[in-house]
Design a protein around this motif. Structure first.
Motif, PDB file in Angstrom:
ATOM      1  N   PRO A  33       6.920  17.175 -14.685  1.00 39.39           N
ATOM      2  CA  PRO A  33       7.743  15.959 -13.805  1.00 39.39           C
ATOM      3  C   PRO A  33       7.093  16.075 -12.299  1.00 39.39           C
ATOM      4  O   PRO A  33       6.787  15.362 -11.842  1.00 39.39           O
ATOM      5  CB  PRO A  33       9.388  16.693 -13.688  1.00 39.39           C
ATOM      6  N   ALA A  34       6.391  17.579 -11.994  1.00 45.64           N
ATOM      7  CA  ALA A  34       6.112  17.509 -10.701  1.00 45.64           C
ATOM      8  C   ALA A  34       4.975  16.973 -10.640  1.00 45.64           C
ATOM      9  O   ALA A  34       4.143  16.550  -9.601  1.00 45.64           O
ATOM     10  CB  ALA A  34       6.007  19.089 -10.230  1.00 45.64           C
ATOM     11  N   GLU A  35       4.101  16.908 -11.747  1.00 46.70           N
ATOM     12  CA  GLU A  35       2.941  16.584 -11.763  1.00 46.70           C
ATOM     13  C   GLU A  35       2.849  14.827 -11.838  1.00 46.70           C
ATOM     14  O   GLU A  35       1.629  14.241 -11.639  1.00 46.70           O
ATOM     15  CB  GLU A  35       2.011  17.020 -13.017  1.00 46.70           C
ATOM     16  N   ARG A  36       3.973  14.284 -12.197  1.00 44.74           N
ATOM     17  CA  ARG A  36       3.834  12.867 -12.459  1.00 44.74           C
ATOM     18  C   ARG A  36       3.458  11.916 -11.304  1.00 44.74           C
ATOM     19  O   ARG A  36       2.790  10.924 -11.326  1.00 44.74           O
ATOM     20  CB  ARG A  36       5.335  12.478 -13.085  1.00 44.74           C
ATOM     21  N   PRO A  37       3.996  12.217  -9.989  1.00 45.26           N
ATOM     22  CA  PRO A  37       3.629  11.321  -8.774  1.00 45.26           C
ATOM     23  C   PRO A  37       1.929  11.378  -8.658  1.00 45.26           C
ATOM     24  O   PRO A  37       1.523  10.366  -8.371  1.00 45.26           O
ATOM     25  CB  PRO A  37       4.373  12.153  -7.736  1.00 45.26           C
ATOM     26  N   LEU A  38       1.495  12.516  -8.751  1.00 50.98           N
ATOM     27  CA  LEU A  38      -0.129  12.517  -8.630  1.00 50.98           C
ATOM     28  C   LEU A  38      -0.637  11.920  -9.607  1.00 50.98           C
ATOM     29  O   LEU A  38      -1.539  11.060  -9.216  1.00 50.98           O
ATOM     30  CB  LEU A  38      -0.479  14.039  -8.552  1.00 50.98           C
ATOM     31  N   LEU A  39       0.004  11.938 -10.954  1.00 55.50           N
ATOM     32  CA  LEU A  39      -0.780  11.256 -11.899  1.00 55.50           C
ATOM     33  C   LEU A  39      -0.598   9.617 -11.736  1.00 55.50           C
ATOM     34  O   LEU A  39      -1.608   8.796 -12.066  1.00 55.50           O
ATOM     35  CB  LEU A  39      -0.226  11.648 -13.290  1.00 55.50           C
ATOM     36  N   VAL A  40       0.516   9.319 -11.428  1.00 55.89           N
ATOM     37  CA  VAL A  40       0.735   7.809 -11.182  1.00 55.89           C
ATOM     38  C   VAL A  40      -0.005   7.296 -10.132  1.00 55.89           C
ATOM     39  O   VAL A  40      -0.745   6.209 -10.138  1.00 55.89           O
ATOM     40  CB  VAL A  40       2.307   7.639 -10.696  1.00 55.89           C
ATOM     41  N   LYS A  41      -0.127   7.957  -8.994  1.00 50.37           N
ATOM     42  CA  LYS A  41      -1.454   7.602  -7.891  1.00 50.37           C
ATOM     43  C   LYS A  41      -2.626   7.542  -8.330  1.00 50.37           C
ATOM     44  O   LYS A  41      -3.336   6.709  -8.035  1.00 50.37           O
ATOM     45  CB  LYS A  41      -0.987   8.757  -6.741  1.00 50.37           C
ATOM     46  N   ALA A  42      -3.104   8.766  -9.237  1.00 52.00           N
ATOM     47  CA  ALA A  42      -4.412   8.515 -10.003  1.00 52.00           C
ATOM     48  C   ALA A  42      -4.610   7.562 -10.713  1.00 52.00           C
ATOM     49  O   ALA A  42      -5.808   6.606 -10.964  1.00 52.00           O
ATOM     50  CB  ALA A  42      -4.811   9.722 -10.378  1.00 52.00           C
ATOM     51  N   LEU A  43      -3.583   7.242 -11.485  1.00 55.08           N
ATOM     52  CA  LEU A  43      -3.633   6.141 -12.569  1.00 55.08           C
ATOM     53  C   LEU A  43      -3.404   4.775 -12.059  1.00 55.08           C
ATOM     54  O   LEU A  43      -3.746   3.856 -13.026  1.00 55.08           O
ATOM     55  CB  LEU A  43      -2.871   6.416 -13.785  1.00 55.08           C
ATOM     56  N   SER A  44      -2.779   4.570 -10.957  1.00 53.67           N
ATOM     57  CA  SER A  44      -2.762   3.064 -10.389  1.00 53.67           C
ATOM     58  C   SER A  44      -4.059   2.626  -9.967  1.00 53.67           C
ATOM     59  O   SER A  44      -4.335   2.696  -8.763  1.00 53.67           O
ATOM     60  CB  SER A  44      -1.623   3.252  -9.237  1.00 53.67           C
ATOM     61  N   VAL A  45      -4.864   2.200 -10.702  1.00 46.02           N
ATOM     62  CA  VAL A  45      -6.028   1.493 -10.629  1.00 46.02           C
ATOM     63  C   VAL A  45      -6.004   0.207 -11.130  1.00 46.02           C
ATOM     64  O   VAL A  45      -5.544  -0.054 -12.077  1.00 46.02           O
ATOM     65  CB  VAL A  45      -7.218   2.319 -11.140  1.00 46.02           C
ATOM     66  N   GLN A  46      -6.559  -0.690 -10.173  1.00 45.30           N
ATOM     67  CA  GLN A  46      -6.648  -2.269 -10.762  1.00 45.30           C
ATOM     68  C   GLN A  46      -7.531  -2.224 -12.103  1.00 45.30           C
ATOM     69  O   GLN A  46      -8.462  -1.465 -12.189  1.00 45.30           O
ATOM     70  CB  GLN A  46      -7.435  -3.097  -9.836  1.00 45.30           C
ATOM     71  N   PRO A  47      -6.849  -2.988 -12.795  1.00 47.46           N
ATOM     72  CA  PRO A  47      -5.832  -3.793 -12.701  1.00 47.46           C
ATOM     73  C   PRO A  47      -4.293  -3.424 -13.030  1.00 47.46           C
ATOM     74  O   PRO A  47      -3.631  -4.291 -13.468  1.00 47.46           O
ATOM     75  CB  PRO A  47      -6.250  -5.314 -13.692  1.00 47.46           C
ATOM     76  N   THR A  48      -4.117  -2.210 -13.366  1.00 48.67           N
ATOM     77  CA  THR A  48      -2.946  -1.578 -13.691  1.00 48.67           C
ATOM     78  C   THR A  48      -2.155  -0.901 -12.514  1.00 48.67           C
ATOM     79  O   THR A  48      -2.900   0.083 -11.874  1.00 48.67           O
ATOM     80  CB  THR A  48      -2.808  -0.724 -14.916  1.00 48.67           C
ATOM     81  N   MET A  49      -1.012  -1.249 -11.861  1.00 48.51           N
ATOM     82  CA  MET A  49      -0.551  -0.558 -11.185  1.00 48.51           C
ATOM     83  C   MET A  49       0.822   0.118 -11.518  1.00 48.51           C
ATOM     84  O   MET A  49       1.474  -0.593 -12.452  1.00 48.51           O
ATOM     85  CB  MET A  49       0.247  -1.652  -9.678  1.00 48.51           C
ATOM     86  N   LEU A  50       1.138   1.178 -11.170  1.00 47.40           N
ATOM     87  CA  LEU A  50       2.369   1.892 -11.726  1.00 47.40           C
ATOM     88  C   LEU A  50       3.457   2.348 -10.552  1.00 47.40           C
ATOM     89  O   LEU A  50       3.088   2.653  -9.623  1.00 47.40           O
ATOM     90  CB  LEU A  50       1.981   3.406 -12.407  1.00 47.40           C
ATOM     91  N   THR A  51       4.734   2.585 -10.988  1.00 45.97           N
ATOM     92  CA  THR A  51       5.690   3.055 -10.020  1.00 45.97           C
ATOM     93  C   THR A  51       6.640   3.876 -10.835  1.00 45.97           C
ATOM     94  O   THR A  51       7.011   3.363 -12.004  1.00 45.97           O
ATOM     95  CB  THR A  51       6.225   1.844  -9.086  1.00 45.97           C
ATOM     96  N   LEU A  52       7.416   4.661 -10.225  1.00 42.89           N
ATOM     97  CA  LEU A  52       8.405   5.437 -10.785  1.00 42.89           C
ATOM     98  C   LEU A  52       9.613   5.402  -9.941  1.00 42.89           C
ATOM     99  O   LEU A  52      10.797   5.900 -10.295  1.00 42.89           O
ATOM    100  CB  LEU A  52       8.174   7.077 -10.943  1.00 42.89           C
ATOM    101  N   SER A  53       9.804   4.316  -9.048  1.00 42.02           N
ATOM    102  CA  SER A  53      10.818   4.328  -8.280  1.00 42.02           C
ATOM    103  C   SER A  53      11.867   3.332  -8.404  1.00 42.02           C
ATOM    104  O   SER A  53      12.891   3.228  -7.999  1.00 42.02           O
ATOM    105  CB  SER A  53      10.491   3.772  -6.771  1.00 42.02           C
ATOM    106  N   LEU A  54      11.454   2.593  -9.616  1.00 36.46           N
ATOM    107  CA  LEU A  54      12.620   1.341  -9.922  1.00 36.46           C
ATOM    108  C   LEU A  54      13.234   1.978 -11.060  1.00 36.46           C
ATOM    109  O   LEU A  54      12.855   2.508 -12.022  1.00 36.46           O
ATOM    110  CB  LEU A  54      11.352   0.324 -10.503  1.00 36.46           C
ATOM    111  N   PRO A  55      14.690   1.574 -11.273  1.00 39.96           N
ATOM    112  CA  PRO A  55      15.538   1.931 -12.421  1.00 39.96           C
ATOM    113  C   PRO A  55      15.281   1.014 -13.447  1.00 39.96           C
ATOM    114  O   PRO A  55      14.594  -0.050 -13.510  1.00 39.96           O
ATOM    115  CB  PRO A  55      16.953   1.437 -11.712  1.00 39.96           C
ATOM    116  N   TRP A  56      15.835   1.458 -14.570  1.00 35.55           N
ATOM    117  CA  TRP A  56      15.932   0.770 -15.849  1.00 35.55           C
ATOM    118  C   TRP A  56      16.347  -0.848 -15.623  1.00 35.55           C
ATOM    119  O   TRP A  56      17.661  -0.356 -15.360  1.00 35.55           O
ATOM    120  CB  TRP A  56      16.296   1.625 -16.987  1.00 35.55           C
TER     121      TRP A  56
END
Length: 472
Positions: free
Chosen positions: A63-86
């Motif tokens: 869980p602690a590594e996921r924000p860094l992975l999201v930032k690293a994998l948010s490369v065009q054309p794919t954007m990621l976020t963990l802040s939105l609810p289901w």
């Protein structure tokens, strides 16, 4: 329609060309459409695989590594976020969205949930996602921004995008915003060149095939039109498709049968006419005996008319034959000779025009043709006759005009029939056998030319001989 070609070859070639162009255009449209659909399908499958791969990596990460992975994998054309609810509302239930979710679900690890929030045209700002750079945005949106830069980016839609959510095993929700690239607007020049080359080759081959099929028909038409003028013309070559060959064979057979019939009739009439002269001769010898002078004179006159009719009939039967060879003829000298003979009989003839080059003709037949016309003009139209010669590059025209009462228009063709006479309308007294004009016409046609009459009642008659120019 006036713009449509009149020949069979032209109409078939035009129909083939139009059909080929329509088929090529439809084929090009189908190829471009299928190419676009295939590219979109491949890109969608790749996007689903990419989304499933990222979700699997995040699910296995701490869980602690996921924000860094999201930032690293948010490369065009794919954007990621963990802040939105289901999301529980506004789920895209379209068939395309469900198919996309099914493909992603097939690639995901067991137990992970996926749902599609939107497919194709969406507003990512409504979901808290940052829009992609202008290079990845719809050109229409970019044009709108240029028109009014003061307006905020909210409400701008990006084409060919999707927004999806995946719930990991520990309940964390990953929201994906992926921008599919716009289809290329460039024309496939190589494909178009290939179709043009294929269409050109097919058109050329079709035109060649149509020409090959219609050429025998053109020869057939020429042979049929020339049959009436020359029964002894060479038979048509029996070439081409089977149907055309059969038609040519039938035509050649018909020509042989007609020629045989005409020859048989001519031989029969010639034999009868020749045999009739023997009893005429015997009757003349018997008239030299003890016969009253008045009766002898009448019978000799009748026998002379019978002999003249037989001679004219034989001349008519021989008029259309080609037994006389074609030779180079000085037409001016021939005309002068015939005119001189007619002037000795009292005719007054005016000569106009000259023929500067020799003409290939049958001299005895042509002399007979002109003499018959001059004699006919002198007998029916008076002694004043005008003869004119006109030379062109393809033919020579000889016009003989009299000053007689003329011929009714309804009778202009009938006078060419054997033994037909217009005594009641033109002759000053009964005379002739009605074979002068038919003999002249047969001679002109035997030369490959024609004879025509032009007349108006009270204005005389003009006989025009058309003779084709041949190399002398």
């Amino acid at each position: 329609m006036k713009w449509l070609p009149r020949t069979l070859f032209g109409q078939i070639a035009l129909a083939l060309f139009v059909v080929l162009v329509v088929v090529q255009m439809l084929g090009l449209w189908l190829l471009l459409d299928d190419r676009g659909r295939l590219n979109y399908k491949l890109l969608a499958e790749y996007s689903a695989q990419r989304m499933a791969g990222i979700a699997t990596v995040l699910d296995l990460a701490e869980p602690a590594e996921r924000p860094l992975l999201v930032k690293a994998l948010s490369v065009q054309p794919t954007m990621l976020t963990l802040s939105l609810p289901w999301a529980t509302e506004n789920i895209d239930g379209s068939i395309d969205a469900q198919n996309f979710a099914s493909e992603a679900r097939r690639q995901l690890a067991a137990g992970l949930q996926v749902q599609m929030l939107a497919l194709e045209r969406v507003d990512p700002l409504l979901l808290g996602l940052h829009p992609p750079p202008l290079a990845h945005r719809d050109k229409r949106d970019h044009d709108d921004d240029d028109k009014d830069e003061s307006k905020p980016a909210r409400g701008k839609f990006f084409a060919r995008t999707y927004i999806a959510q995946i719930r990991l095993h520990d309940g964390v929700v990953v929201t994906f915003h992926h921008l599919l690239p716009m289809p290329s607007g460039d024309l496939p020049y190589r494909l178009i060149a290939l179709l043009v080359l294929l269409g050109g080759a097919t058109t050329g081959l079709s035109i060649w095939a149509v020409r090959r099929l219609t050429r025998p028909l053109a020869r057939f038409t020429q042979a049929a039109s020339g049959l009436a003028k020359n029964l002894n013309q060479a038979p048509m070559p029996e070439v081409g498709p089977q149907d055309v060959r059969q038609a040519v064979q039938a035509f050649n057979t018909m020509q042989r049968d007609v020629r045989r019939l005409v020859d048989t009739r001519a031989q029969a009439l010639s034999a009868v006419s020749h045999d009739l002269r023997l009893p005429i001769t015997r009757m003349r010898l018997r008239l030299e005996g003890d016969v009253a002078p008045e009766l002898r004179e009448k019978m000799q006159r009748d026998l002379g008319e019978m002999d003249a009719m037989i001679g004219h009939t034989l001349d008519f039967l021989r008029a259309g034959s080609d037994t006389e060879a074609l030779v180079a003829v000085n037409l001016d000298a021939l005309l002068d000779s015939v005119i001189e003979d007619m002037e000795e009989l009292g005719a007054r003839i005016t000569r106009e025009g000259r023929c500067n080059q020799p003409l290939k003709a049958r001299p005895h037949g042509l002399r007979r043709c002109i003499a018959n016309l001059l004699d006919n003009a002198r007998f029916y139209g008076g002694d004043s006759i005008r003869v004119s010669v006109e030379e062109t590059g393809t033919e020579v025209r000889i016009r003989i005009t009299d000053q007689g009462p003329g011929i009714p228009e309804s009778e202009l063709e009938k006078v060419f029939e054997p033994y037909f006479r217009l005594e009641s309308s033109r002759a000053r007294h009964t005379g002739g056998t009605g074979l002068g004009l038919p003999i002249a016409k047969a001679i002109a046609e035997a030369h490959g030319g024609s004879l025509s009459l032009q007349s108006k009642p009270g204005e005389g008659v003009t006989a025009c001989i058309h003779l084709p120019r041949r190399a002398a």
